[in-house]
Structures are given as C-alpha cells and as structure tokens.
Write an enzyme that holds these catalytic residues in place. Sequence first.
Site, PDB file in Angstrom:
ATOM      1  N   HIS A  48      46.128  39.077  46.234  1.00 27.58           N
ATOM      2  CA  HIS A  48      47.381  38.065  45.709  1.00 27.58           C
ATOM      3  C   HIS A  48      48.440  38.896  46.201  1.00 27.58           C
ATOM      4  O   HIS A  48      49.242  39.378  45.748  1.00 27.58           O
ATOM      5  CB  HIS A  48      46.766  39.300  44.531  1.00 27.58           C
ATOM      6  CG  HIS A  48      45.090  38.717  43.691  1.00 27.58           C
ATOM      7  ND1 HIS A  48      44.727  40.371  43.924  1.00 27.58           N
ATOM      8  CD2 HIS A  48      44.642  37.938  44.345  1.00 27.58           C
ATOM      9  CE1 HIS A  48      43.684  39.587  43.469  1.00 27.58           C
ATOM     10  NE2 HIS A  48      43.173  39.160  43.673  1.00 27.58           N
ATOM     11  N   GLU A  51      51.398  40.217  43.674  1.00 21.02           N
ATOM     12  CA  GLU A  51      51.191  41.493  43.337  1.00 21.02           C
ATOM     13  C   GLU A  51      52.140  42.585  44.509  1.00 21.02           C
ATOM     14  O   GLU A  51      51.431  42.187  45.719  1.00 21.02           O
ATOM     15  CB  GLU A  51      49.920  42.486  43.630  1.00 21.02           C
ATOM     16  CG  GLU A  51      49.035  41.561  42.403  1.00 21.02           C
ATOM     17  CD  GLU A  51      47.570  42.410  42.055  1.00 21.02           C
ATOM     18  OE1 GLU A  51      46.952  42.950  43.485  1.00 21.02           O
ATOM     19  OE2 GLU A  51      46.395  41.311  41.758  1.00 21.02           O
ATOM     20  N   HIS A 143      46.022  46.275  46.148  1.00 27.09           N
ATOM     21  CA  HIS A 143      47.116  45.425  44.623  1.00 27.09           C
ATOM     22  C   HIS A 143      47.763  45.859  43.472  1.00 27.09           C
ATOM     23  O   HIS A 143      48.245  47.752  43.844  1.00 27.09           O
ATOM     24  CB  HIS A 143      45.782  45.793  43.876  1.00 27.09           C
ATOM     25  CG  HIS A 143      44.677  44.783  44.961  1.00 27.09           C
ATOM     26  ND1 HIS A 143      44.617  42.523  44.643  1.00 27.09           N
ATOM     27  CD2 HIS A 143      44.028  44.825  45.981  1.00 27.09           C
ATOM     28  CE1 HIS A 143      43.408  42.768  45.862  1.00 27.09           C
ATOM     29  NE2 HIS A 143      43.447  44.052  46.654  1.00 27.09           N
ATOM     30  N   GLU A 200      44.600  50.156  43.671  1.00 26.98           N
ATOM     31  CA  GLU A 200      44.982  49.231  42.015  1.00 26.98           C
ATOM     32  C   GLU A 200      45.632  50.075  41.379  1.00 26.98           C
ATOM     33  O   GLU A 200      46.079  51.385  40.535  1.00 26.98           O
ATOM     34  CB  GLU A 200      43.574  48.775  41.491  1.00 26.98           C
ATOM     35  CG  GLU A 200      43.964  48.298  40.030  1.00 26.98           C
ATOM     36  CD  GLU A 200      43.990  46.201  40.717  1.00 26.98           C
ATOM     37  OE1 GLU A 200      45.408  46.009  40.853  1.00 26.98           O
ATOM     38  OE2 GLU A 200      42.692  45.688  40.928  1.00 26.98           O
TER      39      GLU A 200
END
Length: 347
Positions: A48, A51, A143, A200
């Site tokens: 992404h 990010e 991420h 994450e």
Amino acid sequence: WLKACKRQIHDPSRRWKHLSLMSEEEPWCRHLSPADHVQCVAICGGTHGDERNGVYLGREFAKRQGPVGGDDGFELVVVETNVEATKANRRYVEEDLNRCFTCKDLDDQTLTLYEQRRAKEINQLLGPKTSPTPKADFVLDLHNTTAATGVALFLHPRDKFAMGLAAFLQSIDPTVQVALWANRDVMLLPSVGRSGMTFEVGPVSIKCLDAKLYAQSKLLIEASLRYFTAHNCARKRSVDGEVVGERRRQSLRCFQMIRAVPFPRDYDKELLGMIHPTVDGKDFTALKGSDPVFSMFDGSEKTLQDMIEVTDDEVYPYLINEASYYEKDTAFLIGRRVEYDVEVLVM
C-alpha cells in the site's frame, strides 16, 4: 528493486529440491517445516503506497540484499511491490493490491487493472503460488495501519513455521500481537511464498512515518532474519546426525478471525454513526455482545449484537477504525482468542 531481485532469485540452483505434499484442491498449502532449508526470504514494502513505515523499512532492508548468514544462510531479496502507488503516496492506483492474490485471480488473464497485472508479476517473481517450489520460501510484507494495533503479525492458521517465528518474536517482545487469517486460500501478498506473514503496525497516520514503531519493527525484522539463519544451522546439524536440544514447545497467543463488522448505514448507504469511544483505540481488548460499539448521530448507541449475531461470550476487535476500511464498509474485525502449542527454535 525488481531488477535486482530477478538477478538474485531467478537462478534455478536456488529452487527448492524438496517437494512438499500438496493437495490438488489446495495447491497454495505447502508451508515450510522444520526439515526444510530456507533458501530465499523476501521482504516486501509499499504494497500500500501510502503506508510509509512499510515503504521506508523496505528501502532500509534493500541495502542488505544478497546472501545473509554465511554458508548456512539464505538469499535476502526486497521488492517495492506497488511501485506506482508508492510514487503517488496513495494506497493503490486502481485496485487494492493486497486483495489480488487468490489462485483464481492470479490465473485470470482477463483481470488487467494495474494492481492485478502487478500481482501477476510479483507471483512470477516470488511464487508461483500454486507451485510446491516457489522462489521465495518466506515472505515478510510490511504495512502500517491507522488502528492502534501496536506490532501485529498476521499469518495463516496452517502455517506452523510462521507460528513458530511469531512465538519467538513474542518471546523477545511481549507486546507483539498475532492474528490468524481465514483458513482458506487468502487474497494477500505473503501467500505467494511458501510461508509468510504480514507485519501490521499502528497507529500510524496514512502518508506519514512513526519513528518509534519504525524502530520496533526494524528490531523484530532483524530478529526474524537471525531466526531463519539459526533454523538452517539447526537443520544442518540434525541432518549431520547431531542430537541437540534445538527446539522447544511454546504457547502462541493469538486471535482467530471470525468476521468483519460493518458500519451502521441508512438505505442510501450513508453513515448513521461512528465507532464508540470505549472501543476506538482498544484493539485486541475483549468485547461482549451487549457492549456498545457505535455512537449514533442521533445520540443513541448500538451494541455489537445489534449489528451482528454474536455466539461467543467474548470477542476481540482489531484493526478498529482503519482509515482505508471505510471504503470496504468495515468498522473493525473481530476474532476469538486462541492458543496453539508450537515448535520454536531455541536461540
């Protein structure tokens, strides 16, 4: 990065000699075992593009590409996965790249949006996903999230090797949370490798960097790379006939995903409320069905059981109020707390 990676992992001598038992119905299910030699580890950043912790951590480790750990080590490759979105500092260009990796979609040549084509390129570079011998043995996908997850590792419930690594990382940093994907062919980038996980990290605002979480993530990624080298060394000693206490059984605390919880909306799909202040920012904290989870614009509240059927006494929300999930109509995910007895390398 892509050209460098191709030079490093296209060599057929780096391919796996070992063929795992694979089901014809589940060709993606060929995870690493303690008997397997880890030959190639891939770190992916920028899946992404907005990010930025993930983007810049990837670029940091790109400086270390190549052989890692000497004779018993592995090849480290780094891929900046969504190149165009990263340039534009946006999540994606046409389609969420991290939703493009099911076997069905990777095989579908009619899917030609930018991210769909990019997923097929990554699959050829690090997979193929349906092969028992993908080029990447382990994929770490970096991420960050606007949700208050801290460092959370996401992985497949059948990937016992990744579970062992996650338990090791929890042992050196007890704040690490672990959540399990659904028990099926997932649409996520790490699934193209033989084993893998998503790092994450949050809360981090989109398009921004967070120095504390960057440093914490970097230490855990470095520990992961040491784990792969130690695994290969222990495997070699076992093959050579040495009897050593290299592994131990350890409990892994984690959360098995149940489902997503949608926002309250009217018939025109307009929001009717927002995440309740007692829930927002409380990722991985227990919720009961009778607890309020939404503050409505009319001043009322909605409980969890007002929104969905709740069969567990307690569930655990996470990825709460993730900014990118508004377009997916996901307020948060819920899971149940589970523990697994896993095999962990002694280091």
